[in-house]
Motif scaffolding. Structure first.
Motif, PDB file in Angstrom:
ATOM      1  N   TYR A   1      44.685  56.475  56.548  1.00  0.00           N
ATOM      2  CA  TYR A   1      43.730  56.153  57.606  1.00  0.00           C
ATOM      3  C   TYR A   1      42.369  55.929  56.977  1.00  0.00           C
ATOM      4  O   TYR A   1      42.180  56.140  55.767  1.00  0.00           O
ATOM      5  CB  TYR A   1      43.660  57.271  58.660  1.00  0.00           C
ATOM      6  N   GLN A   2      41.421  55.469  57.768  1.00  0.00           N
ATOM      7  CA  GLN A   2      40.035  55.336  57.331  1.00  0.00           C
ATOM      8  C   GLN A   2      39.177  56.312  58.126  1.00  0.00           C
ATOM      9  O   GLN A   2      39.342  56.450  59.340  1.00  0.00           O
ATOM     10  CB  GLN A   2      39.537  53.911  57.546  1.00  0.00           C
ATOM     11  N   ALA A   3      38.267  56.996  57.414  1.00  0.00           N
ATOM     12  CA  ALA A   3      37.422  58.017  58.037  1.00  0.00           C
ATOM     13  C   ALA A   3      35.953  57.711  57.777  1.00  0.00           C
ATOM     14  O   ALA A   3      35.587  57.191  56.716  1.00  0.00           O
ATOM     15  CB  ALA A   3      37.774  59.398  57.501  1.00  0.00           C
ATOM     16  N   PHE A   4      35.116  58.095  58.757  1.00  0.00           N
ATOM     17  CA  PHE A   4      33.657  57.971  58.651  1.00  0.00           C
ATOM     18  C   PHE A   4      33.065  59.327  58.979  1.00  0.00           C
ATOM     19  O   PHE A   4      33.282  59.864  60.071  1.00  0.00           O
ATOM     20  CB  PHE A   4      33.146  56.919  59.646  1.00  0.00           C
TER      21      PHE A   4
ATOM     22  N   LYS B   1      29.780  56.123  55.466  1.00  0.00           N
ATOM     23  CA  LYS B   1      30.499  54.915  55.066  1.00  0.00           C
ATOM     24  C   LYS B   1      31.976  55.109  55.399  1.00  0.00           C
ATOM     25  O   LYS B   1      32.454  56.232  55.560  1.00  0.00           O
ATOM     26  CB  LYS B   1      30.321  54.642  53.577  1.00  0.00           C
ATOM     27  N   TRP B   2      32.695  54.006  55.505  1.00  0.00           N
ATOM     28  CA  TRP B   2      34.129  54.084  55.762  1.00  0.00           C
ATOM     29  C   TRP B   2      34.867  54.309  54.447  1.00  0.00           C
ATOM     30  O   TRP B   2      34.630  53.613  53.457  1.00  0.00           O
ATOM     31  CB  TRP B   2      34.630  52.810  56.420  1.00  0.00           C
ATOM     32  N   LEU B   3      35.752  55.295  54.441  1.00  0.00           N
ATOM     33  CA  LEU B   3      36.561  55.633  53.279  1.00  0.00           C
ATOM     34  C   LEU B   3      38.039  55.500  53.614  1.00  0.00           C
ATOM     35  O   LEU B   3      38.458  55.742  54.759  1.00  0.00           O
ATOM     36  CB  LEU B   3      36.287  57.072  52.835  1.00  0.00           C
ATOM     37  N   ASP B   4      38.837  55.137  52.627  1.00  0.00           N
ATOM     38  CA  ASP B   4      40.288  55.094  52.776  1.00  0.00           C
ATOM     39  C   ASP B   4      40.863  56.421  52.293  1.00  0.00           C
ATOM     40  O   ASP B   4      40.621  56.832  51.148  1.00  0.00           O
ATOM     41  CB  ASP B   4      40.873  53.944  51.967  1.00  0.00           C
TER      42      ASP B   4
END
Length: 272
Positions: free
Chosen positions: A129-132, A196-199
């Motif tokens: 998923y991507q987390a902010f 920022k968006w992280l994978d």
């Protein structure tokens, strides 16, 4: 559709190997690639089967097995878990309570329609998923878990993703060993990963012995961390495993703020 029936039909059509990476972002639709025919007398190679890829616009909160949104009704009339654009948003306010000393606003489990995807013994899964994480989601001296893997209604988590305040804000993974002691794995400085968006990627085998846990965090094309451990107990001989997302934190740390976590592009694959 029944999950086993669905899998058997896909296997019969030879579509099981091509789902990894075959998703249009946000559509929840798998693109299956062709698979070469197995050689006579040889078992086909294992492949990652995509089971879960919810679309916030169409699945909404039904993407989850359940929600734990202000169970104590400490903040009446306020929703803490909801769809925000293409993301799922998890809010936490300083007034929220889940017991006298903690706060919890989390989703639990994975659902596709009427099917709850349960992680069973000795199964190997990959969850991405991507987390902010905003600046207001601070690292704390007590626990602040922003991901957990748990057995329903049995003890503590098997592992967590936890920003902790040490000599500096640090992102850690806490794993549970066979003797029920925790091991802390320091991943990276936390502050550079915020805003920022992280994978995020978890790969694991749910076993008492022979299991493993791998964690990967990427910032765009940069791999922040890619590591694994076998010093972890990933099964309890009851029930099943399910992931949890959101914010679960102690109130016994200074500097708590109203905050949130955003998550998008959930995917869950099983090695079959």
């Amino acid at each position: 559709m029944d999950r086993v029936t669905s899998f058997d039909r896909r296997r019969a059509l030879g579509l099981g190997a091509g789902v990894l990476g075959g998703l249009a972002a946000g559509t929840g639709t798998a693109r299956a690639a062709t698979r070469t025919q197995p050689v006579a007398g040889r078992q086909p190679a294992a492949a990652w089967m995509l089971w879960w890829s919810p679309n916030p616009a169409t699945d909404g909160l039904n993407a989850f097995e359940g929600l734990e949104d202000d169970r104590a009704d400490s903040h009446p009339g306020v929703r803490h878990i909801y769809v925000s654009g293409e993301s799922y948003r998890f809010d936490m306010h300083t007034v929220d309570r889940d017991g006298s000393d903690r706060q919890r606003n989390e989703s639990k489990g994975m659902r596709s329609g009427s099917t709850v995807h349960k992680i069973g013994k000795d199964q190997t899964w990959r969850i991405t998923y991507q987390a902010f994480w905003p600046s207001s989601l601070t690292a704390t001296t007590k626990f602040t878990h922003i991901f957990q893997m748990k057995v329903p209604d049995v003890g503590g988590p098997l592992w967590t993703l936890t920003p902790r305040q040490k000599s500096r804000p640090t992102l850690t993974v806490l794993t549970l060993r066979d003797n029920d002691a925790n091991t802390e794995h320091v991943l990276a400085d936390y502050t550079p990963l915020q805003n920022k968006w992280l994978d995020i990627e978890w790969e694991f085998k749910a076993s008492n012995s022979g299991g493993y846990l791998r964690w990967v965090i990427r910032n765009g094309s940069t791999t922040v961390v890619d590591n694994r451990t076998t010093s972890v107990d990933l099964w309890r001989d009851v029930n099943y495993l399910r992931p949890k997302w959101g914010i679960y934190r102690s109130i016994e740390s200074s500097g708590l703020q109203n905050t949130y976590q955003l998550i998008r592009n959930y995917r869950a694959y099983q090695l079959v």
